[in-house]
Design a protein around this motif. Sequence first.
Motif, mmCIF file in Angstrom:
data_model
loop_
_atom_site.group_PDB
_atom_site.id
_atom_site.type_symbol
_atom_site.label_atom_id
_atom_site.label_comp_id
_atom_site.label_asym_id
_atom_site.label_seq_id
_atom_site.Cartn_x
_atom_site.Cartn_y
_atom_site.Cartn_z
ATOM 1 N N UNK A 1 10.332 5.041 11.501
ATOM 2 C CA UNK A 1 11.084 4.533 10.705
ATOM 3 C C UNK A 1 11.014 5.395 9.387
ATOM 4 N N UNK A 2 12.060 5.454 8.701
ATOM 5 C CA UNK A 2 12.289 6.065 7.434
ATOM 6 C C UNK A 2 13.281 5.657 6.584
ATOM 7 N N UNK B 1 11.834 1.074 -1.896
ATOM 8 C CA UNK B 1 10.654 1.365 -2.713
ATOM 9 C C UNK B 1 10.024 2.281 -1.932
ATOM 10 N N UNK B 2 9.749 2.425 -0.613
ATOM 11 C CA UNK B 2 9.206 3.401 0.215
ATOM 12 C C UNK B 2 9.973 4.578 1.045
ATOM 13 N N UNK B 3 10.969 4.970 0.494
ATOM 14 C CA UNK B 3 11.946 5.961 0.573
ATOM 15 C C UNK B 3 11.350 7.380 0.842
ATOM 16 N N UNK B 4 10.255 7.459 0.207
ATOM 17 C CA UNK B 4 9.497 8.857 0.311
ATOM 18 C C UNK B 4 8.441 8.894 1.431
ATOM 19 N N UNK C 1 0.992 -1.103 0.222
ATOM 20 C CA UNK C 1 -0.008 -0.048 -0.008
ATOM 21 C C UNK C 1 0.899 1.278 0.182
ATOM 22 N N UNK C 2 0.612 2.012 0.888
ATOM 23 C CA UNK C 2 1.688 3.285 1.132
ATOM 24 C C UNK C 2 2.732 2.803 1.796
#
Length: 131
Positions: A71-72, A77-80, A39-40
């Motif tokens: 977390x970031x 694929x979800x780095x943004x 998802x997001x």
Amino acid sequence: MKKLLISTLLLTGSLFAQSAQEIIQDNGCLACHAVASKKAAPAFAGIGRRNKRFEGANAKEVIMASIKNGSQGKYPRFSDSAMPAFANLTQEQLSTVADYILSQSSKARGMGKGGGMGRGQGMGMGMGGGM
């Protein structure tokens, strides 16, 4: 009667223990995550599989810390997107959710050879693509 209640609490750990699904629902985790599809944010299955692979015996603690502190950048694929901290959760709740996430790892896609967990380091030249 008090002794029976106290004995019950000691044996069961807690009269009000929540399931992982209840904790996940109550904290809105499903707004960004799904169990086995993206998802997001990454799917729980992928998070479980990745942490088992790269963190080994520390996988549960790493997941618990990510939930508690946010977390970031852990998943390319979800780095943004960033996961907010859930510092309000107890250690018991964090442990319950981390166990659930790890248990979903078998539902991750790409469980065959390689499993799609590479680091993207190839040169992209293929069989005859030299200069």
